[in-house]
Design a protein around this motif. Structure first.
Motif, PDB file in Angstrom:
ATOM      1  N   LEU A  27       0.824  -1.214   0.000  1.00 20.20           N
ATOM      2  CA  LEU A  27       0.000   0.000   0.000  1.00 20.20           C
ATOM      3  C   LEU A  27       0.858   1.263   0.000  1.00 20.20           C
ATOM      4  O   LEU A  27       0.557   2.232  -0.704  1.00 20.20           O
ATOM      5  N   LYS A  28       1.943   1.256   0.788  1.00 16.24           N
ATOM      6  CA  LYS A  28       2.804   2.433   0.851  1.00 16.24           C
ATOM      7  C   LYS A  28       3.475   2.713  -0.490  1.00 16.24           C
ATOM      8  O   LYS A  28       3.651   3.875  -0.882  1.00 16.24           O
ATOM      9  N   MET A  29       3.868   1.653  -1.202  1.00 15.87           N
ATOM     10  CA  MET A  29       4.465   1.849  -2.519  1.00 15.87           C
ATOM     11  C   MET A  29       3.449   2.450  -3.487  1.00 15.87           C
ATOM     12  O   MET A  29       3.753   3.377  -4.252  1.00 15.87           O
ATOM     13  N   MET A  30       2.228   1.927  -3.463  1.00 16.37           N
ATOM     14  CA  MET A  30       1.182   2.481  -4.321  1.00 16.37           C
ATOM     15  C   MET A  30       0.885   3.936  -3.959  1.00 16.37           C
ATOM     16  O   MET A  30       0.715   4.786  -4.835  1.00 16.37           O
ATOM     17  N   ALA A  31       0.844   4.217  -2.655  1.00 13.78           N
ATOM     18  CA  ALA A  31       0.546   5.582  -2.202  1.00 13.78           C
ATOM     19  C   ALA A  31       1.641   6.556  -2.612  1.00 13.78           C
ATOM     20  O   ALA A  31       1.371   7.742  -2.811  1.00 13.78           O
ATOM     21  N   ALA A  32       2.874   6.056  -2.751  1.00 14.99           N
ATOM     22  CA  ALA A  32       3.983   6.926  -3.143  1.00 14.99           C
ATOM     23  C   ALA A  32       3.836   7.420  -4.577  1.00 14.99           C
ATOM     24  O   ALA A  32       4.231   8.545  -4.901  1.00 14.99           O
ATOM     25  N   VAL A  33       3.266   6.582  -5.457  1.00 13.57           N
ATOM     26  CA  VAL A  33       3.181   6.957  -6.871  1.00 13.57           C
ATOM     27  C   VAL A  33       1.793   7.433  -7.296  1.00 13.57           C
ATOM     28  O   VAL A  33       1.660   8.084  -8.337  1.00 13.57           O
ATOM     29  N   SER A  87      -3.272  -0.750 -11.109  1.00 12.48           N
ATOM     30  CA  SER A  87      -3.688  -2.147 -11.090  1.00 12.48           C
ATOM     31  C   SER A  87      -2.559  -2.963 -10.472  1.00 12.48           C
ATOM     32  O   SER A  87      -1.593  -3.329 -11.133  1.00 12.48           O
ATOM     33  N   LYS A  88      -2.656  -3.199  -9.188  1.00 11.95           N
ATOM     34  CA  LYS A  88      -1.600  -3.924  -8.481  1.00 11.95           C
ATOM     35  C   LYS A  88      -2.195  -4.772  -7.377  1.00 11.95           C
ATOM     36  O   LYS A  88      -3.123  -4.365  -6.702  1.00 11.95           O
ATOM     37  N   THR A  89      -1.636  -5.947  -7.197  1.00 12.14           N
ATOM     38  CA  THR A  89      -2.139  -6.883  -6.199  1.00 12.14           C
ATOM     39  C   THR A  89      -1.494  -6.635  -4.838  1.00 12.14           C
ATOM     40  O   THR A  89      -0.281  -6.503  -4.738  1.00 12.14           O
ATOM     41  N   VAL A  90      -2.331  -6.572  -3.821  1.00 10.18           N
ATOM     42  CA  VAL A  90      -1.855  -6.553  -2.439  1.00 10.18           C
ATOM     43  C   VAL A  90      -1.902  -7.988  -1.933  1.00 10.18           C
ATOM     44  O   VAL A  90      -2.966  -8.577  -1.793  1.00 10.18           O
ATOM     45  N   ASN A  91      -0.738  -8.558  -1.699  1.00 10.65           N
ATOM     46  CA  ASN A  91      -0.659  -9.958  -1.296  1.00 10.65           C
ATOM     47  C   ASN A  91      -0.804 -10.105   0.216  1.00 10.65           C
ATOM     48  O   ASN A  91      -0.187  -9.368   0.982  1.00 10.65           O
ATOM     49  N   ALA A 139      -7.749   2.450  -6.440  1.00 13.81           N
ATOM     50  CA  ALA A 139      -8.178   1.059  -6.619  1.00 13.81           C
ATOM     51  C   ALA A 139      -7.103   0.141  -6.066  1.00 13.81           C
ATOM     52  O   ALA A 139      -5.919   0.492  -6.041  1.00 13.81           O
ATOM     53  N   ILE A 140      -7.519  -1.024  -5.590  1.00 11.63           N
ATOM     54  CA  ILE A 140      -6.568  -2.066  -5.210  1.00 11.63           C
ATOM     55  C   ILE A 140      -7.152  -3.421  -5.582  1.00 11.63           C
ATOM     56  O   ILE A 140      -8.355  -3.553  -5.814  1.00 11.63           O
ATOM     57  N   ALA A 141      -6.296  -4.406  -5.654  1.00  8.76           N
ATOM     58  CA  ALA A 141      -6.723  -5.793  -5.839  1.00  8.76           C
ATOM     59  C   ALA A 141      -6.124  -6.610  -4.699  1.00  8.76           C
ATOM     60  O   ALA A 141      -5.031  -6.319  -4.217  1.00  8.76           O
ATOM     61  N   ILE A 142      -6.857  -7.616  -4.255  1.00  9.68           N
ATOM     62  CA  ILE A 142      -6.448  -8.436  -3.124  1.00  9.68           C
ATOM     63  C   ILE A 142      -6.155  -9.856  -3.591  1.00  9.68           C
ATOM     64  O   ILE A 142      -6.904 -10.421  -4.406  1.00  9.68           O
ATOM     65  N   TYR A 143      -5.056 -10.431  -3.081  1.00 12.09           N
ATOM     66  CA  TYR A 143      -4.826 -11.868  -3.282  1.00 12.09           C
ATOM     67  C   TYR A 143      -4.386 -12.472  -1.962  1.00 12.09           C
ATOM     68  O   TYR A 143      -3.416 -12.025  -1.352  1.00 12.09           O
TER      69      TYR A 143
END
Length: 255
Positions: free
Chosen positions: A203-209, A218-222, A246-250
């Motif tokens: 989440l922090k990486m996504m929030a940075a960009v 479009s990225k999966t949070v594992n 948006a987020i995706a969960i796996y």
């Protein structure tokens, strides 16, 4: 750089800021030649406000954590966004939105890449199915490059790689220093290991960009297989608090 680190996030944000800035700058050049997008004039002020928000978000990048070789990227991003706003005010924009971010998994494989854009490594070892029915285990190429950059010599590097092939983890490998383990953390926890990237690292990486992306990521949070309903609820709440679109969960082991 460890995926879940301030340094990695500063690098990713700087690169993304520059790329999206260049795209919008090109959009002003297209608008100068062939005209703006439909209904631009009605939306000019809000559009420019959004562009200013993108530019102002550069202040969120912690340049004290930025490796010196990436400082020119950050500086060019600042200049680019200044030009975007200056030119956008004069010529407008051809595109109302310009960028989104995908993990590019399949494209990455076709290009012989180990990593998938904003996604971290799934694991240190790739298993390939051969045409004759056999399997081949390969340690991702970035591992050897990283070991050499961290100062391990030829014998140490080869012994560590051999250990990874056998165990699918770097934990417990000969010579490896404890402070270097985080560099090799992956999205999924290996069968023989205990380390993994925590969900908030994704989440922090996504929030940075995200501040430099027009659309969503479009990225999966594992999450580990032990993840509870409450854990997954917290992922969505935390993502919302961080401003992600948006987020995706796996959940590991999920079908």
């Amino acid at each position: 750089l460890a995926y879940d680190s301030d340094e990695a996030r500063a690098v990713a944000a700087s690169i993304t800021a520059l790329l999206t800035g260049k795209v919008y700058e090109t959009s002003t050049e297209m608008a100068e030649k062939i005209g703006v997008f439909e209904e631009f004039e009605k939306n000019k002020i809000p559009m420019l406000n959004v562009m200013k928000m993108h530019r102002d978000s550069l202040e969120l990048i912690n340049i004290t954590k930025l490796p010196k070789e990436f400082l020119p990227v950050f500086e060019e991003a600042k200049k680019t966004w200044d030009r975007v706003i200056e030119r956008g005010d004069i010529f407008g924009f051809r595109n109302s939105q310009a960028s989104c971010l995908a993990p590019t998994g399949t494209i990455g494989f076709m290009m012989d890449c180990d990593t998938k854009g904003i996604e971290p490594e799934i694991g240190l070892v790739q298993t390939k199915l051969l045409s004759d029915g056999g399997t081949l285990k390969l340690v991702n190429g970035t591992v050897e490059k990283s070991l050499r950059r961290l100062g391990y010599d030829e014998k140490q590097t080869q012994d560590i790689l051999a250990y990874i092939v056998m165990n699918e983890t770097i934990e417990g490998a000969p010579y490896i220093k404890k402070e270097h383990l985080a560099v090799f953390d992956c999205a999924n926890k290996p069968a023989g290991g205990t380390r993994t990237i925590a969900y908030d690292g994704h989440l922090k990486m996504m929030a940075a960009v995200q501040p430099f992306i027009s659309g969503a990521i479009s990225k999966t949070v594992n999450l580990p297989k032990e993840a509870t309903v409450e854990d997954i609820e917290n992922v969505y709440i935390d993502a919302w608090k961080m401003g992600l679109k948006a987020i995706a969960i796996y959940r590991q082991g999920s079908k």
